[in-house]
Design a protein around this motif. Sequence first.
Motif, short mmCIF file in Angstrom:
data_model
loop_
_atom_site.label_atom_id
_atom_site.label_comp_id
_atom_site.label_asym_id
_atom_site.label_seq_id
_atom_site.Cartn_x
_atom_site.Cartn_y
_atom_site.Cartn_z
N ILE A 107 30.66 44.87 34.59
CA ILE A 107 31.95 45.04 35.26
C ILE A 107 32.52 46.40 34.88
O ILE A 107 32.77 46.68 33.71
CB ILE A 107 32.93 43.92 34.86
N VAL A 123 38.31 45.71 41.84
CA VAL A 123 37.16 45.05 41.22
C VAL A 123 35.90 45.83 41.59
O VAL A 123 35.66 46.12 42.76
CB VAL A 123 37.02 43.59 41.69
N ALA A 141 32.13 35.41 41.81
CA ALA A 141 33.21 36.10 41.12
C ALA A 141 34.29 35.06 40.81
O ALA A 141 34.93 34.54 41.72
CB ALA A 141 33.78 37.21 42.00
N TRP A 143 37.77 34.15 39.05
CA TRP A 143 39.03 34.71 38.56
C TRP A 143 39.79 33.59 37.87
O TRP A 143 40.24 32.66 38.51
CB TRP A 143 39.83 35.27 39.74
N THR A 160 32.38 44.59 45.02
CA THR A 160 33.53 45.48 45.12
C THR A 160 34.64 44.83 45.93
O THR A 160 34.39 43.91 46.73
CB THR A 160 33.15 46.81 45.79
N LEU A 172 38.04 37.90 34.53
CA LEU A 172 37.12 37.98 35.65
C LEU A 172 35.70 37.78 35.13
O LEU A 172 35.26 38.49 34.22
CB LEU A 172 37.23 39.35 36.34
#
Length: 268
Positions: A107, A123, A141, A143, A160, A172
Amino acid sequence: ARGQGWMLTPVVQIVEEAIVLAVAEPAPNAFVQPTFTTTGTVASKDPLASLTVNGMAATVDGLDWSAQITLAEGPGILTAKAIDTLGRSAVVEFGLTADGTPPLVAILFPEMDELVTSSEVEVEAILFDAVSAVDPGSVQALWDGTDRTDELTVTADAVTGILTAEDGVHTLDILASDLAGNLASASSTFWVYTTTVEAVALIGPEGGRVEVTDPDSPLAGAFVHFPDGAFVEDTVVSVAIAAGVDPAAGPPPGAGVSPAAKIETSSD
């Protein structure tokens, strides 16, 4: 007999295959774990003497067979061979690639312990696998534990996009598998702080400094230093202009901080 019009029909002998051998899994040219189970079917006119895969005896149950084999990392060959009691044989052979190494997941944004001052959080994560490739369909992904993959752009190389967030601490997690099923993940925990202030900083237990660097701020140049051990956990420290106080007012006698500066802290 002469004159009776006999028609001579040739005799056709239909010779069927003595052994019919097939591999069901894995498919030719597939990416597999270095140790994996292969399965298939076999049919034989006469009893089988042996059925091996890469020289290892397979387990045969009726028409089905299975075997666990191990390949070295990288390109390899699967060879299934069946032999009946009369010595007749059938062989199925094709290439595979063994991949036991998880992909790289990193990341880039938001960084670990970063202080993000916008509710729209950028991101960006990179994905890489040296042997096979990352399976885009495997990427997640998360969160704060909630799947928000659909809000981002996912390819075999990157994740992205922009995610909106409320103020506070967030985590994240990016998870991805390669085509051989190896799983990898990366995690970043950070702060989102969007309140309008003159300065803000994330101060950890090791101490730090928050300083007003905007030359147009009435508090330009003001700073607060926190020594090692001032906080026991990461803490957001903000400097704002206090309500009802003249920003141009200097500190009163004996005071080191202008009364116009309002210092607030918040921690997880």
